[in-house]
Design an enzyme around this catalytic site. Structure first.
Site, PDB file in Angstrom:
ATOM      1  N   ARG A  97      30.288  19.653  35.675  1.00  0.00           N
ATOM      2  CA  ARG A  97      31.190  20.393  34.795  1.00  0.00           C
ATOM      3  C   ARG A  97      30.498  20.591  33.448  1.00  0.00           C
ATOM      4  NH1 ARG A  97      35.440  18.299  30.984  1.00  0.00           N
ATOM      5  NH2 ARG A  97      36.903  20.014  30.687  1.00  0.00           N
ATOM      6  N   HIS A 142      35.184  25.444  25.275  1.00  0.00           N
ATOM      7  CA  HIS A 142      35.232  24.015  24.948  1.00  0.00           C
ATOM      8  C   HIS A 142      35.007  23.871  23.441  1.00  0.00           C
ATOM      9  CE1 HIS A 142      34.721  19.803  26.859  1.00  0.00           C
ATOM     10  NE2 HIS A 142      34.770  19.622  25.552  1.00  0.00           N
ATOM     11  N   GLU A 187      41.131  20.879  26.799  1.00  0.00           N
ATOM     12  CA  GLU A 187      41.950  20.132  25.840  1.00  0.00           C
ATOM     13  C   GLU A 187      42.474  20.989  24.691  1.00  0.00           C
ATOM     14  OE1 GLU A 187      40.136  16.520  24.451  1.00  0.00           O
ATOM     15  OE2 GLU A 187      39.786  15.761  26.464  1.00  0.00           O
ATOM     16  N   ASN A 328      42.486  15.283  31.473  1.00  0.00           N
ATOM     17  CA  ASN A 328      41.583  14.393  30.736  1.00  0.00           C
ATOM     18  C   ASN A 328      42.403  13.234  30.200  1.00  0.00           C
ATOM     19  OD1 ASN A 328      39.941  16.597  31.168  1.00  0.00           O
ATOM     20  ND2 ASN A 328      39.419  16.928  29.018  1.00  0.00           N
ATOM     21  N   TYR A 330      42.266   9.230  28.255  1.00  0.00           N
ATOM     22  CA  TYR A 330      41.473   8.183  27.614  1.00  0.00           C
ATOM     23  C   TYR A 330      42.260   7.006  27.047  1.00  0.00           C
ATOM     24  CZ  TYR A 330      37.437  11.356  27.640  1.00  0.00           C
ATOM     25  OH  TYR A 330      36.412  12.173  28.023  1.00  0.00           O
ATOM     26  N   GLU A 398      38.232  14.642  32.915  1.00  0.00           N
ATOM     27  CA  GLU A 398      37.533  13.698  32.041  1.00  0.00           C
ATOM     28  C   GLU A 398      38.219  12.351  32.036  1.00  0.00           C
ATOM     29  OE1 GLU A 398      36.821  14.760  27.937  1.00  0.00           O
ATOM     30  OE2 GLU A 398      36.216  16.801  28.485  1.00  0.00           O
TER      31      GLU A 398
END
Ligand SMILES: *[C@@H]1O[C@H](CO)[C@@H](O)[C@H](O)[C@H]1NC(C)=O
Ligand SMILES: *[C@@H]1O[C@H](CO)[C@@H](O)[C@H](O)[C@H]1NC(C)=O
Ligand SMILES: *[C@@H]1O[C@H](CO)[C@@H](O)[C@H](O)[C@H]1NC(C)=O
Ligand SMILES: *[C@@H]1O[C@H](CO)[C@@H](O)[C@H](O)[C@H]1NC(C)=O
Length: 500
Positions: A97, A142, A187, A328, A330, A398
């Site tokens: 990616r 991005h 994002e 994504n 985290y 992610e």
């Protein structure tokens, strides 16, 4: 080798749902990958005809990057892409990616001025990956908006939608014969929230107004790109197209408090639902979010809500504009209501009106507030299945471990994180989550936005003092390769290093 990646991505789902099977390992059609983004790795910011992006401008002119560094050279992937292909191949991932730098192809943002060197770069990268059996998965945006277009308003301006659609149409024409998986935006909640709270480029201060305009235009641009692909490219190119949304996981601060449970749910809706609800459900923002921003706007004396409104026609186009959800993830926060009154200066923080914290017993990473909580990913996947429906296919685009700049090639924390989060995905699948792929962040250490080079996410260490930017595998790289080959997590696997 002929890939039918997107086709397989499709088919799995249905067999999975009917059989309701329990997996002891990832099924054969589950894809593992690894990711990067253009500004964070490419370098060559002003070479071979590339134009300036908002990240070029910000790193050169603002004081906001921790170590005052830039992505001028970064991993120099513009010159080292063959080395990138070599290490991607070494990992045995199924897909890589990466993102396209808009200004490397169209230096001024508009498609009248084309930079052939930029096109050659991506052709070489795509062809090189395919030659070693790795599927390219391309992010169209991005975060690196062309500076010329930022000066005309950037994503707060609805004209951006047209420029973006002209750009992506050319990208589909140029590369779509060899690319099967597209992501429209990476994002956007992060980009629109933090770009307007002086944490991220364009480093503006307007989260109560600018963030909402940014999101509104990105959602419409996403739906436009999805529609364009269906109408002009899908039948020939047969790819799939989605969007990568980031989401934290929110737990109630007090698990027995109804108020805190509502606060945790609202936090997820306010950030993830901001984009996910329109695109994956109704074509419009979540009711709770609309009500809250309207109430605050009224209290602040605005004649209407600061949250813009989609027309009926736009809603029809936005709803269900996806083939898959990229996710994504985290971090995890404990959440409870705050009691802020309406601020004079509108902000998203004041609109949201919540207090978030982390439990001090949670295992930290090198970024404060970011902890290691694999079960959060499992819970988030199950929650998304309920919130959006289990028909939505999820690709984890992610997740990754945030290492300190003192870390060495022996990286047991990253290995723990990797084992825990990959296992959490399998556990979630066994509880019904519709997950098709896992793409680790990141292939190699790179320019970590506001943290500059002080944070390390890579499976590969990059020597930023070496003019050649030598890449060296950390131990975790070998662990990931083992997961991919065996299709399961083995916490007892005692890795050696790759031979160099
Ligand atoms: C490109 O940027 C570098 C700084 O990263 C600078 O030293 C160099 O002069 C620039 N080159 C051109 C052609 O502008
Ligand atoms: C457009 O891009 C070129 C580089 O290809 C640059 O020289 C020129 O200044 C740009 N024009 C504007 C208006 O930024
Ligand atoms: C943003 O602007 C407001 C109003 O001028 C100010 O109070 C606030 O401190 C600013 N925020 C930042 C991060 O500079
Ligand atoms: C708001 O909350 C703080 C602590 O979180 C408390 O000290 C204060 O009394 C509260 N104010 C109101 C108006 O409820």
């Amino acid at each position: 080798m002929i890939f039918i990646f997107s086709l397989m991505f499709w088919v799995v789902v249905d067999s999975h749902k009917i059989q309701n099977q329990i997996y002891d390992r990832f099924p054969e059609d589950f894809f593992f990958g690894v990711g990067t983004s253009a500004y964070q790795i490419e370098g060559a910011w002003n070479l071979s005809g590339k134009g300036e992006s908002i990240w070029d401008r910000a790193t050169h002119t603002t004081p906001y990057i921790t170590d005052r560094s830039t992505g001028d050279v970064a991993c120099d992937s513009y010159h080292n892409y063959r080395e990138d292909i070599r290490i991607v191949k070494q990992l045995k991932v199924h897909c890589y990616r990466f993102s396209i730098s808009w200004t490397r192809i169209f230096p001024n943002g508009t498609v009248n001025n084309v930079n052939q060197d930029g096109i050659d770069y991506y052709n070489n990268l795509i062809d090189g990956l395919r030659a070693v059996g790795v599927e390219p998965m391309i992010t169209l945006f991005h975060w690196d908006t062309p500076q010329v277009l930022q000066e005309l308003g950037g994503w707060a301006s609805e004209t951006m939608i047209v420029w973006y659609l002209e750009y992506v149409e050319r990208v589909f024409e140029l590369f779509g014969d060899r690319v099967q998986v597209w992501t429209t935006f990476n994002e956007p909640a992060n980009f629109c929230q933090f770009g307007y709270t002086q944490v991220s480029a364009p480093f503006l201060n307007s989260s109560g107004i600018g963030s909402y305009l940014c999101a509104h235009n990105i959602i419409r641009a996403h739906a436009g790109a999805y529609d364009l692909y269906q109408k002009k490219f899908k039948s020939r190119q047969k790819g799939i197209i989605g969007i990568s949304l980031d989401s934290f996981w929110n737990e109630p601060a007090d698990p027995n408090s109804e108020e805190d449970k509502k606060a945790a749910q609202f936090s997820l809706e306010f950030y993830f639902g901001w984009f996910a609800w329109p695109i994956f459900k109704t074509g419009d923002y979540p009711d709770a979010v609309k009500l809250q921003i309207a109430r605050r706007s009224r209290e602040q004396g605005f004649p209407r809500s600061r949250l813009p409104v989609f027309t009926r026609q736009e809603q029809m186009k936005i709803r269900r504009s996806f083939d898959y959800l990229g996710l994504n993830h985290y971090a995890t926060f404990l959440t409870k209501p705050d009691n802020q009154t309406a601020s004079m200066f509108p902000t998203r923080q004041n609109d949201r009106n919540l207090i978030e914290s982390v439990d001090p017993s949670w295992k930290p990473t090198s970024r404060s507030g970011f902890t290691v909580r694999p079960e959060s990913l499992r819970k988030l996947l199950l929650w998304i299945g309920q919130y959006l429906g289990s028909h939505v296919k999820i690709a984890i685009t992610e997740s990754g471990y945030n290492g300190a700049d003192t870390e060495t090639l022996d990286d047991p924390e990253r290995i723990d994180y990797l084992n825990g989060y990959v296992q959490a995905v399998l556990d979630a699948m066994n509880q019904g989550a519709n997950v098709k792929a896992f793409t680790w962040w990141s292939l190699m250490d790179n320019f970590e936005w506001g943290d500059g080079y002080t944070k390390k996410f890579g499976f590969y260490h990059v020597d930023f003092n070496d003019p050649r930017r030598r890449r060296t595998a950390k131990k975790s790289a070998k662990v990931y390769q083992n997961i991919i080959v065996t299709r399961k997590v083995d916490p007892t696997f005692n890795p050696s290093y790759f031979k160099h």
